[in-house]
Enzyme design. Structure first.
Site, PDB file in Angstrom:
ATOM      1  CG  ASP A 537      37.032  -6.959  40.089  1.00 50.55           C
ATOM      2  OD1 ASP A 537      37.197  -5.501  39.763  1.00 50.55           O
ATOM      3  OD2 ASP A 537      35.932  -7.463  39.674  1.00 50.55           O
ATOM      4  CG  ASP A1159      11.530  38.725 -23.622  1.00 53.01           C
ATOM      5  OD1 ASP A1159      12.130  37.904 -23.049  1.00 53.01           O
ATOM      6  OD2 ASP A1159      11.108  38.309 -24.866  1.00 53.01           O
ATOM      7  CG  ASP A1286     -16.642   6.187  10.933  1.00 50.38           C
ATOM      8  OD1 ASP A1286     -17.545   5.198  10.879  1.00 50.38           O
ATOM      9  OD2 ASP A1286     -16.854   7.331  10.798  1.00 50.38           O
TER      10      ASP A1286
END
EC number: 3.4.23.47
Length: 1471
Positions: A537, A1159, A1286
């Site tokens: 191998d 407030d 287009d």
């Protein structure tokens, strides 16, 4: 050494070693510091013996003390050391250097005060030397001492005009007169070239002085004249005159300091000439100590002629930027602007002796390990060397390299033409033969004509004339001596493998069997007498066998293979007998699926691996325009790395992957080597970063990895691998020159050997794309010929799946392997997988199912951030098949900014989550393959803690599972999270299967529809079905849209003082009830939430609540059910109890009844009243023009929340979100045009893409003529170079084409929603119609309202780039383009010039600066980021490459009129 050894006695030496170098530091003084001080004293003309006594040290200190403020670092270190020695002689106890300095300076000051006033010299204010002394009120000149002159001469001789000469001259010449300075210059006998440079600078500076200081009129008798340039230089003035100029009461002229500055300019020029190294070229080597690099850096920095600010910048940036990667990583961790001491301390271990010692120890260990001697080498050692014979002429007594005879053509080994000796087939026997591109040998055994088949043979095999034809035969000498070797390859396999014997081939070495590789090369070997069959191998580094016992003398080792990691026993010096040859090598035993002989044994046997190069046409590659290849010098390498690289390159050259670079190749890229995982082998790496920067860009051809769930179910599966993939593809021959690299030699003993790549190199940016492209071209014909076979290829991994019979499937696989081999690709047998399970891309595959490879979670005592990141990655990988995997609490462990190495503490929830995941992973989970025609379904399930799991399946067959746990909002609900889950699954399914599944969602249709109707946020909602799988996703409370009648209304408010963090929260009802709660350590947002919670707690089952906080409104309107805030969680619980709730928001407190009252109730003592007078005009403006939020913020100065609410409160401006599409061409001249229809009319619309500016009008008919007229009208108003439309008939008509041609614009066409489409104008049509709807009631005719709408969109809609309106943006872009063109045209004249300049009364030349403009009286220059105006007389303009003609040295060096005419005519000034 006598003086050195007697400086301190033994007791005092002990005391010295207790003194620290720095206060609180670790380092202490030692004897080497005394030795260094003795050597340094000689530079100052001081005797060594002075250090032996207290009085001598005192004398040294009196000499050095005046020089310390302006001295170098060495001088200061010497002064500090002498202070310490002085204290030891004086028996003063000191702990560190600073204490010693204080004591010594105190004694020096006391001695100076004791001196008589008449005898003590008074130093002039300019210096620390005393050539001019004030005695009895008169200034007296004292000639320079020989010691000073000797120190100056030694400095010049030792440093050779290095960077130290300039500060040395400054120190020695402090307070000197021009007479004294000339005396110093005259002492320098050599270096006359440098002296001439200094003289030229003096003459030039003197001329400038005379020009700037003209001679005044006649002087009265007896009055001292003003100095001229030659007076300052000391050539036309006396010492007395120089002293008078320097110290006169009125208008003193420091002639000494002026002359010193001129000399410094000359010395700096000499330093640059003698030391040409630029500060930018000072870079730290890979193994250079950081301290050595800093020394070189500061030495070069001192030679730079620039101001301190620039030097400071160089120190802060270049010092870190040019450090090596190891030091740079450490330095960046020190933060911004670290001190030099911090940097030296942090990097002292990198590249230093410790690291070198470790490297030396490692190299020594490897060198002492006895290497196995190859058989051939042993034979050569055993025998005596014969007589040297020349291969060229055949004569005895010299080698071919020394031969003077004409070079013989052809091979010196066999005499044949067509090859050289290094590639002679009779000399070189390889594991694989190198196959030519023209004639390829078949890999299959049925090709009898394949000459040159891949074979294995040991070196020096057959003799000359040896016949090796026939791929499946054994060569004759081997056949005659191998016993049963012929049977080894009969039909590719043999039942009996007999040991083979070898014969010595005379004096040519030995002959070994040569056999074909169409089957696995398996041979029989004996290991310590134990027979085994092994696979040869070449892809394995080591050799591993199973089933044998070699004793107890082994080393445990873990190695990695295809199946994971294997525990082995490593035995060294084991006797191995194979193919008739005995060798001794290292071998491992362990549980391996196949016995393997790796490269360690094959190399000992003399076998080599020769890869073929693919027969593929190289892809043409170029550099980026205007770029050149890398020219980076090779950095130094250690000896072991050089030897390893040499071995690797020689091997690659033999295999045809590299070739020598010609000497004309100017390019180079650094190379280096690293150890592989097993630490025994080396891997060559090339630093291609610079080449990647200049190489053309490539397309990413494969955007992800394939998933097994997307594979169709097939009967048979096979997996194969392409070995050394990149090295099988040829590189473009014209590009190979840029891959050149150099192998240096040790001690520069020989020129470095240079190579270039012939194949795709690893690390180069083009290799992946070219390899994928080449593989696709190779596999496409095969795919078309076998359309029923699935071939999945990702890089070098190939999967083949089919429903064919076993024989047919194997035939297809063989054909594919043969195709790849014929094209030059190798297919290693060890990575060929024929039987299940197949390991592929991290999965294990079977024909009917798949699963993940074994997942093992790490077990650690200490966890770092990096460990947690890896753990989460593994769990996310497992979540694709294991349902129920959770990582939410584990991810929380590393939230925030943390370093990778920071330790992490586990929480109980995270530990529980990890244990639960471990239990899940212990169970077996399998996935199925995709079946065509069966509906794809996705089922979603909600788990605890907002974690979702889903599975994608076909009936009961689960293809894939997954999880989702991302929470993008602090306060959210289940429906919103479910929408994110659906989107994720949809994208995933499109990628893997190309279709959207049918969803089964745990939510009721009414809940889903209600939420999406009110809070629509995405563009895509899939088809889905209700699944009653608990827990269902529900909306927790009933939030109504309209106020509830006859129900109490609560007005809530909260406030907070930012300074004290005190606040109030409360409410007021319409029935007179109120309540206030005092808060501590709160914020405005928390106070608002507290007020809302109070109203919920005190109200009935139905309630109206009015808030003035967008924060509270945003939380409640989202109907959250999940939150991490305890207060919001309390609000959710209270809201669930209510039958119905109406929540409203008002932007102002004035005139709003209860909201104003509450407030005032909560604001007393907390905050000032916020006046919102501009709200009403903003509302009127919006009702008229319907502008956007940013326009209201910009024009009326409103808070963004208020402006947003004004827009949201407008019923005509309520719209759903819009999809985001691809990018478009946004150049300045690009417009898009389209026609839309409204109320039976045709509206033509043109949009400027970059700015969003719109032109629109009604045209009678949608014809080419009307379109062309509109185009001409548009071009007459605005610049237009490109028109995109287009494919409508009016836009493609001849009229429009003629108009576009006449105007000179490019017209292109497209389809919607593509990157080159008209999507911008399509979207603008939608916005235009919406705007028309808002103002339609303000005009009668559609023509009028179209123009009004265009005005609103162009001038009343702010946002986008620059926060401008489209009209402002378009005008700004046109103006900017004109300015850029103007300045580019002007800058072309000056871009090659640099300016040196002087400022104010400073005579030092500075620069260079970049020339921006050149006028008659001044020049405009850029220095860094600063732009300066410099008078012409104080500027010198030169070409940046030097050596050109100077243009501005004064009125006498340039004809002003000629330069002005040249500038006006637009010519470039000559250099």
């Amino acid at each position: 050494m006598g003086a050195r050894s007697s400086v301190l006695s033994g007791k005092k030496t002990d005391e010295l070693e207790k003194v620290r170098l720095r206060p609180g530091g670790k380092k202490r003084y030692c004897l080497k510091h005394i030795i260094w001080a003795v050597n340094e004293l000689d530079r100052f003309g001081l005797a060594e013996s002075l250090l032996e006594s207290k009085e001598g040290c005192h004398k040294i200190l009196t000499v050095l003390a005046p020089l310390v403020p302006t001295g170098s670092e060495n001088l200061k270190s010497l002064f500090n050391t002498v202070c310490v020695i002085y204290c030891l002689h004086a028996e003063e106890k000191v702990k560190d250097t600073e204490e010693a300095k204080k004591i010594a300076q105190r004694h020096l000051a006391a001695d100076t005060e004791k001196m008589p006033a008449t005898s003590r010299p008074t130093a002039p204010p300019s210096g620390g030397n005393y050539p001019v002394q004030q005695i009895a009120g008169n200034y007296v000149h004292m000639p320079l001492s020989p010691r000073t002159l000797n120190a100056w001469v030694k400095l010049v001789e030792e440093k050779k005009f290095g960077a130290e000469v300039v500060p040395g001259f400054q120190a020695l010449s402090e307070g000197c007169t021009p007479y004294d300075i000339n005396q110093m210059l005259n002492c320098v006998g050599d270096h006359q070239a440098a002296m001439q440079i200094i003289r030229e600078i003096i003459n030039e500076e003197a001329a400038d002085w005379d020009q700037q200081h003209p001679i005044p009129g006649p002087l009265p008798a007896g009055q001292l004249r003003d100095p001229r340039g030659s007076d300052i230089a000391g050539t036309t003035s006396t010492v007395e005159e120089q002293i008078q100029w320097m110290y006169r009461a009125q208008n003193p002229v420091p002639v000494g300091n002026i002359y010193r500055r001129w000399i410094q300019i000359g010395l700096q020029k000499c330093v640059r000439m003698y030391n040409p190294t630029n500060i930018l070229d000072i870079k730290q080597g890979p193994k250079e100590p950081f301290q050595s690099y800093v020394d070189r850096f500061y030495k070069s920095l001192r030679a730079e002629q620039t101001d301190p600010a620039v030097k400071n910048w160089m120190t802060q940036t270049l010092l870190i930027q040019n450090a090596n990667p190891d030091c740079k990583l450490v330095l960046k961790g020190l933060g911004m602007n670290p001190t030099l001491e911090e940097m030296l301390t942090a990097c002292q271990g990198i590249g230093g002796p410790g690291q070198k010692a470790r490297l030396m120890a490692e190299a020594l260990k490897e060198a002492l390990t006895p290497a196995p001697i190859p058989f051939a080498a042993a034979q050569q050692k055993a025998g005596k060397r014969g007589t040297v014979t020349c291969w060229n002429c055949g004569k005895v007594g010299h080698t071919a390299k020394q031969c003077r005879a004409p070079r013989r053509q052809g091979c010196w080994k066999c005499g044949k033409q067509g090859h050289i000796m290094s590639k002679c087939p009779e000399r070189q026997a390889g594991f694989l033969r190198v196959r030519t591109l023209g004639k390829e040998a078949s890999q299959l055994p049925h090709d009898p004509s394949a000459s040159g088949s891949d074979t294995i043979c040991t070196p020096d095999g057959p003799s000359r004339g040896h016949d090796t034809s026939g791929g499946d035969t054994i060569c004759a000498p081997c056949r005659s001596s191998s016993g049963d070797a012929e049977k080894l390859h009969e039909d590719g396999e043999t039942a009996e493998r007999e040991p083979r014997e070898t014969l010595q081939g005379g004096d040519r070495g030995f002959a070994a069997p040569q056999f074909s590789l169409w089957r696995r090369p398996v041979v029989r070997a004996c290991i310590e007498g134990q027979p085994v069959e092994v696979l040869l191998d070449t892809g394995a580094d080591d050799s591993i066998v199973a089933g044998i016992e070699l004793g107890s003398n082994y080393t445990p080792k873990i190695v990695g293979g295809i199946g994971g990691f294997i525990n082995t026993k490593e035995y060294k010096d084991v006797e191995i007998e194979v193919v008739g040859k005995r060798v001794r090598a290292t071998i491992m035993t362990g549980d391996t699926p196949i016995n393997i002989f790796g490269r360690n044994i094959l190399n000992t046997l003399g076998m080599t691996l020769n890869f073929p190069v693919a027969k593929i046409e190289p892809v043409k590659v170029k550099l980026k325009p205007g770029k050149d290849g890398p020219k980076i010098r090779q950095w130094p390498l250690s000896k072991e790395k050089i030897l390893a690289l040499k071995e690797i390159c020689e091997k690659m050259e033999k295999e045809g992957q590299l070739e020598e670079a010609p000497p004309t190749n100017p390019y180079n890229t650094p190379t280096f080597a690293i150890k592989k995982r097993d630490k025994n082998k080396w891997r060559m790496l090339i630093d291609f970063r610079e080449l990647n920067k200049v190489t053309q860009d490539f397309t990413e051809v494969q955007l992800g990895i394939p998933h097994p769930a997307g594979l169709a179910e097939k009967r048979r599966i096979t997996v194969l691998d392409v070995g050394d993939a990149y090295f099988s593809i040829p590189l473009d021959p014209n590009f190979r020159q840029y891959t050149a690299f150099t192998l240096p030699s040790i001690n520069n003993a020989e020129p470095g050997k240079r190579y270039i790549y012939k194949v795709l190199p690893q690390g180069w940016k083009g290799s992946p794309a070219i390899f994928q492209y080449s593989m696709r071209k190779v596999l496409d014909p095969f795919r078309k010929a076998n359309s029923d076979v699935i071939i999945i290829q990702y890089m070098d991994d190939i999967l083949i799946a089919s429903d064919r019979s076993d024989l047919e499937h194997d035939r297809v696989v063989s054909q594919l392997k043969e195709l790849l081999n014929d094209m030059g690709f190798s297919t290693p047998e060890e990575k060929f997988q024929k039987d299940p399970p197949f390991k592929w891309m991290g999965y294990e595959l079977w024909p009917k199912r798949w699963k993940l490879q074994k997942i093992q979670l790490p077990e650690k005592e200490v966890w770092t951030v990096n460990d947690i990141q890896k753990l989460v990655g593994v769990l996310n990988w497992a979540a694709q098949l294991f349902p129920g995997i959770k990582t939410r609490h584990i991810c929380k462990l590393i939230r925030g900014k943390m370093t990778l190495t920071e330790e992490v503490q586990w929480t109980e929830l995270a530990e529980a989550e990890l244990q639960e995941n471990k239990i899940i992973l212990e169970q077996e989970q399998e996935g199925s393959y995709y079946k065509e025609g069966v509906p794809l379904e996705a089922t979603v399930q909600k788990n605890l803690a907002n974690q979702w799991t889903y599975k994608i399946h076909q009936g009961n067959r689960i293809l894939k599972v997954g999880k989702y746990a991302k929470v993008k909002n602090t306060h959210t609900n289940g429906v919103r999270l479910l929408a994110h889950v659906v989107q994720k699954i949809g994208k995933e399914a499109l990628v893997i299967w190309g279709e959207i599944p049918v969803f089964h969602l745990p939510v009721e249709r009414e809940t889903w529809d209600q939420w999406w109707t009110d809070y629509w946020q995405v563009t895509w909602i899939p088809e889905w079905d209700f699944v009653s799988t608990p827990p269902l996703v529900r909306l927790a409370y009933n939030l109504v849209k309209d106020p509830l009648e006859k129900v109490e209304t609560y007005y809530t408010d909260g406030s907070c003082n930012r300074a004290s963090k005190e606040g109030k929260a409360g409410y007021v009802t319409d029935r007179g009830k109120d309540k206030v709660k005092v808060l501590e350590q709160t914020t405005n947002q928390q106070a608002e939430l507290e007020a809302f919670a109070l109203a919920l707690q005190d109200s009935g089952p139905q309630v109206n609540i009015i808030v003035d906080s967008q924060y509270v409104m945003g939380i409640v309107a989202g109907q959250p059910t999940e939150t991490e805030s305890p207060l919001v969680n309390q609000i959710i619980e209270e809201m669930i109890k209510k039958e119905a709730i109406y929540v409203g928001w008002v932007p102002a407190h004035r005139g709003l009844g209860g909201n104003q009252e509450v407030d005032h109730l909560v604001s007393q003592g907390i905050r000032q009243v916020l006046f919102l007078e501009k709200i009403e005009p903003a509302q009127e403006e919006h009702e008229k023009y319907h502008g956007n939020v940013k326009e209201l913020v910009h024009k009326f100065g409103l808070p963004q929340l208020v402006a947003k609410q004004i827009v949201n409160s407008c019923d005509k401006c309520q719209q759903k979100g819009e999809a985001v599409h691809g990018q478009v061409n946004a150049e300045l001249g690009t417009w898009q045009m389209d026609c839309t229809h409204l109320e039976g009319k045709v509206i033509i619309v043109a949009v400027h893409v970059a700015s969003g500016f719109i032109e629109a009008e009604v045209i009678p008919q949608e014809t080419g003529r009307q379109t062309a007229l509109f185009l001409l009208k548009l071009a007459s108003r605005w610049p237009i170079t490109h028109l995109h439309t287009d494919n409508g008939a009016n836009f493609t008509s001849q009229d429009v084409k003629m108009a576009a041609w006449w105007i000179g614009i490019e017209q292109t066409f497209g389809v919607p929603y593509n990157p080159q489409s008209q999507g911008v104008v399509e979207a603008m049509n939608h916005h235009l119609k919406n705007q028309i709807d808002r103002i339609r009631d303000q005009a009668v005719s559609i023509e009028t309202v179209v123009l009004m709408a265009a005005h609103c969109m162009n001038f009343k809609r702010r946002g986008g780039i620059g926060d401008m309106t489209p009209a402002e943006r378009l005008v700004n872009m046109i103006t900017t383009e004109q300015e850029i063109q103007f300045f580019q045209a002007k800058n072309l004249k000056f871009q090659n010039f640099q300016v040196y300049y002087r400022e104010g009364r400073d005579q030092l030349w500075k620069g260079p600066g970049e020339l921006l403009w050149k006028g008659e009286g001044a020049v405009l220059i850029k220095v860094g980021t600063e732009i300066k105006v410099i008078p012409r007389r104080k500027a010198k303009i030169i070409r940046h490459y030097g050596g050109g003609k100077e243009l501005d040295c004064g009125t006498d060096m340039e004809d002003t009129r000629q330069a002005r005419e040249m500038a006006q005519s637009g010519q470039v000034p000559e250099a």
